[in-house]
Scaffold this motif. Structure first.
Motif, PDB file in Angstrom:
ATOM      1  N   ASN A   1       0.838  -1.191   0.000  1.00 45.63           N
ATOM      2  CA  ASN A   1       0.000   0.000   0.000  1.00 45.63           C
ATOM      3  C   ASN A   1       0.871   1.237   0.000  1.00 45.63           C
ATOM      4  OD1 ASN A   1       0.823   0.314   2.682  1.00 45.63           O
ATOM      5  ND2 ASN A   1      -1.140  -0.314   3.534  1.00 45.63           N
ATOM      6  N   LEU A   2       0.282   2.333  -0.442  1.00 50.69           N
ATOM      7  CA  LEU A   2       0.952   3.634  -0.476  1.00 50.69           C
ATOM      8  C   LEU A   2      -0.046   4.673  -0.013  1.00 50.69           C
ATOM      9  CD1 LEU A   2       3.354   5.475  -1.250  1.00 50.69           C
ATOM     10  CD2 LEU A   2       2.353   5.619  -3.545  1.00 50.69           C
ATOM     11  N   ILE A   3       0.355   5.490   0.958  1.00 47.10           N
ATOM     12  CA  ILE A   3      -0.516   6.520   1.525  1.00 47.10           C
ATOM     13  C   ILE A   3       0.254   7.835   1.559  1.00 47.10           C
ATOM     14  CG2 ILE A   3      -1.813   7.241   3.570  1.00 47.10           C
ATOM     15  CD1 ILE A   3      -2.026   4.204   4.240  1.00 47.10           C
ATOM     16  N   VAL A   4      -0.353   8.888   1.050  1.00 41.96           N
ATOM     17  CA  VAL A   4       0.269  10.216   1.065  1.00 41.96           C
ATOM     18  C   VAL A   4      -0.693  11.187   1.739  1.00 41.96           C
ATOM     19  CG1 VAL A   4       1.707   9.824  -0.955  1.00 41.96           C
ATOM     20  CG2 VAL A   4      -0.593  10.755  -1.244  1.00 41.96           C
ATOM     21  N   GLU A   5      -0.122  12.213   2.367  1.00 41.72           N
ATOM     22  CA  GLU A   5      -0.946  13.187   3.088  1.00 41.72           C
ATOM     23  C   GLU A   5      -0.214  14.510   3.165  1.00 41.72           C
ATOM     24  OE1 GLU A   5      -3.408  12.106   6.719  1.00 41.72           O
ATOM     25  OE2 GLU A   5      -1.789  13.259   7.647  1.00 41.72           O
ATOM     26  N   GLY A   6      -0.950  15.594   3.056  1.00 42.78           N
ATOM     27  CA  GLY A   6      -0.372  16.925   3.186  1.00 42.78           C
ATOM     28  C   GLY A   6      -1.311  17.861   3.919  1.00 42.78           C
ATOM     29  N   THR A   7      -0.749  18.758   4.721  1.00 41.15           N
ATOM     30  CA  THR A   7      -1.541  19.720   5.488  1.00 41.15           C
ATOM     31  C   THR A   7      -0.908  21.098   5.390  1.00 41.15           C
ATOM     32  OG1 THR A   7      -2.204  18.025   7.093  1.00 41.15           O
ATOM     33  CG2 THR A   7      -2.458  20.309   7.759  1.00 41.15           C
ATOM     34  N   ASP A   8      -1.736  22.087   5.199  1.00 45.16           N
ATOM     35  CA  ASP A   8      -1.301  23.482   5.245  1.00 45.16           C
ATOM     36  C   ASP A   8      -2.246  24.207   6.190  1.00 45.16           C
ATOM     37  OD1 ASP A   8      -0.455  26.058   4.918  1.00 45.16           O
ATOM     38  OD2 ASP A   8      -0.453  26.018   2.735  1.00 45.16           O
TER      39      ASP A   8
END
Length: 655
Positions: free
Chosen positions: A209-216
């Motif tokens: 599996n591959l999980i990406v996340e970003g927060t600003d």
């Protein structure tokens, strides 16, 4: 072989109606099945009811209901949990049963995460709480009470273990987005985006599996801060990726590989004192972790061997620190290497677990320390689970050797007496310890303190902290009702504290010391009740009395009273609503000008809605701090600001 205790429990509905519901327990004894598996308490599978510890679980479904940016947001409604604002720019820390956050051990899939030397807790190190993308989490297990018999140092208060999503043969994927905006003050808007894909690269052989996340999250300013121009919450930008591969060698053996990388940047305008005015804190942390493990399920035992590595690099350009160090930007790096192995098997009708661990910490800092520092630690542990009639007994002990502070033995004994299939009495005693961190014990390491007016340096004469903890309680669960009460007490010897300025005492250089004794005691009430198929209540209450026994004063940042109440309503087949109320009682805060002062109680009310628009699309939204509650003048004097009414909306699209 599957090593599972089959004392069962219902799906977690998380808490209410408190101890007054206990007499109702005899009215319904419907057998239930093992759900919400818990492994943190013993490293073998249990239900929440049968686990030899006080344990709560937060599921993936619960995480999807509300805007959750880190572990503190995820566990804030659990019994015994206090989310403390640990700095003047919106950072948080997890405290369990009235104990400092340094006594809460953070784990990911049973592996510790640790950057406490890179950025000390004096400077509000919640980078560890943000180290894992929330989209990668399957569930969170919280153990309240000491667990040094399995996990060694730092587990005096308890353990927060994050269990990550595992891939299967079926291809799955999805994206999610959430937006949050305060209704008062300036700024504070937040955007969070994530995506995942998982499935079989080779069916029944190689899963990934591959999980990406970003927060600003923009900085937020409020007229409650002491100085105009200071931020009540810092600007955060982060991006992370988590990937894993599972190679199924055969029906018995699996090799697992996982890699996580995260960039976490923080900027805030801070007002330490009139002497410095408003200054900028600028910190950038880069974290990479790697894990490789082999798991075997054999005829008479299970085995696990693994290696995991963590590299944490911090660039600290905070103005207060650079002024102390001739304008030099701090560059700190901490590397953690761990090798461990474990065997679990049934011997003479007893489930025996034995393990060993070797851990090395490598640390360097261009503003501190004469040379790079290495610390080696070794451990052996043994655990035995067996039954005597209706009594399930867990006995364990761990021997730890720290190359600087010597050896410690941490025993633990716990019993679960099964009154019925649904009702147990639990209790136990355990010893635990915490070795001083490098920043606390190395005399060449010092940090700015006293709002920039002094330094606090390490003390080579420090002793490890040790503690003995007791708890006893009862818990009842069936498909509709949960009710429980637990009494607890922890006695800490040689507690480590940082010296602080006070009236008539303002030296330019201070250090850390051991105080003779501290005691934390109290009780927890928890429960939930499903009124019918669509309406449920939940709640908990924690009383804790935390005292420095030497000075006969309360410990700071420890409210005596914590309470949460919640209502869940499935208003329509596709529409779920929830209302959450939280009360935080008065507590003592350290104020530089006046010493410790009592800050009054406050409460928050949050509302959320979740709508299943299609089989694949879910919409959610709501309001946090619905009543726009504010903290009192004592808290505001040290810029402990409660964010005002905040609107959030978002969606999840899963295939």
């Amino acid at each position: 072989m599957q090593l599972v205790r089959r004392i069962s429990r219902p799906r977690h509905l998380s808490l209410t109606l408190l101890g007054s519901l206990l007499p109702l327990a005899a009215l319904a004894d419907t057998p239930v099945t093992l759900k919400n598996e818990v492994i943190t308490a013993t490293q073998t599978a249990h239900s929440e009811l049968s686990a030899p510890a006080s344990v709560s679980v937060v599921t993936r479904e619960e995480l999807d209901k509300l805007p959750v940016y880190n572990l503190a947001d995820a566990v804030k409604y659990l019994p015994g949990v206090h989310i403390n604002p640990s700095s003047t720019y919106g950072r948080k820390e997890i405290k369990l049963r009235g104990m400092d956050s340094d006594y809460t051990l953070l784990l990911v899939n049973g592996r510790r995460i640790n950057s406490r030397d890179v950025l000390t807790s004096e400077y509000a190190n919640d980078f560890d709480l943000s180290s894992i993308p929330m989209a990668a989490i399957e569930r969170i297990e919280v153990i309240r009470g000491p667990m040094s018999s399995l996990y060694g140092a730092d587990a005096i208060g308890g353990v927060v273990n994050v269990i990550l999503r595992q891939a299967g043969n079926q291809t799955r994927g999805g994206v999610a987005y959430s937006y949050e905006t305060p209704t008062e003050g300036d700024g504070g808007d937040s955007h969070k985006t994530s995506g995942y894909i998982s499935g079989a690269l080779i069916e029944d052989k190689l899963l990934g599996n591959l999980i990406v996340e970003g927060t600003d999250k923009a900085a937020w300013r409020s007229d409650q801060t002491v100085a105009r121009g200071a931020d009540a919450a810092e600007h955060r930008q982060d991006a992370s990726a988590y990937g894993s591969l599972s190679w199924l060698l055969d029906e018995r053996q699996t090799i697992d590989l996982d890699i996580t990388h995260r960039q976490d940047d923080r900027v805030a305008n801070w007002y330490p004192s009139a002497r410095y005015g408003v200054i900028q804190n600028d910190q950038e942390m880069e974290r990479t972790s790697f894990g490789l493990s082999h798991t075997g399920r054999w005829d008479s035992f299970n085995s696990r061997v693994r290696y995991y590595y963590e590299d944490v690099e911090l660039a600290d350009a905070s103005a207060l620190m650079t002024r102390f160090n001739n304008g030099i930007v701090g560059q700190a790096e901490q590397q953690n290497h761990t090798v461990d192995g474990q065997l679990s098997g049934v011997v003479a009708n007893q489930l025996v677990t034995v393990g060993a661990e070797r851990r090395r910490t490598e640390f360097s800092h261009n503003q501190n320390l004469g040379t790079e520092t290495n610390v080696d630690q070794y451990a052996l542990y043994l655990q035995d689970e067996f039954s005597l009639g209706q009594l399930d007994v867990t006995l364990g002990g761990r021997w730890d050797h720290h190359e600087v502070f010597g050896s410690e033995f941490s025993p633990r004994a716990y019993g679960v007496y099964n009154l019925t299939d649904n009702w147990v009495i639990k209790g136990g005693v355990g010893k635990s310890f915490k070795a001083p961190a490098i920043y606390q014990s190395d005399e060449t390491y010092s940090i700015a303190a006293c709002q920039g007016g002094c330094r606090v340096k390490g003390n080579a004469e420090l002793k490890p902290e040790t503690a003995v903890s007791y708890e006893i309680g009862t818990l009842y669960q069936n498909e509709r009702l949960e009710a429980g009460i637990t009494l607890f007490q922890t006695e800490i010897d040689d507690m480590i504290i940082s010296d602080r300025w006070r009236a008539g005492y303002r030296p330019p250089v201070m250090t850390y010391t051991n105080i003779s004794k501290a005691r934390i005691r109290g009780y927890e009430l928890q429960g939930r009740y499903a009124l019918n198929d669509v309406l449920g209540l939940r709640g908990n209450y924690t009383y804790s009395d935390a005292e420095d026994r030497e000075a006969e004063t309360p410990l700071n940042n420890t409210p005596q009273h914590l309470a949460s109440l919640g209502l869940d309503w499935q208003a329509l087949p596709a529409l779920a609503l929830n209302l959450d109320y939280q009360y935080v009682g008065s507590q003592w805060l350290s104020t530089p000008a006046s010493g410790s002062q009592e800050s009054g109680a406050f409460h928050t009310l949050n509302f959320g809605a979740r709508y299943q628009a299609t089989n694949h699309l879910t919409l959610n939204g709501g309001l946090n701090n619905l009543t726009n509650e504010k903290r009192d003048n004592v808290a505001q004097s040290v810029d402990n600001i409660l964010m005002g009414r905040t609107l959030f909306v978002g969606f999840n699209y899963d295939i």
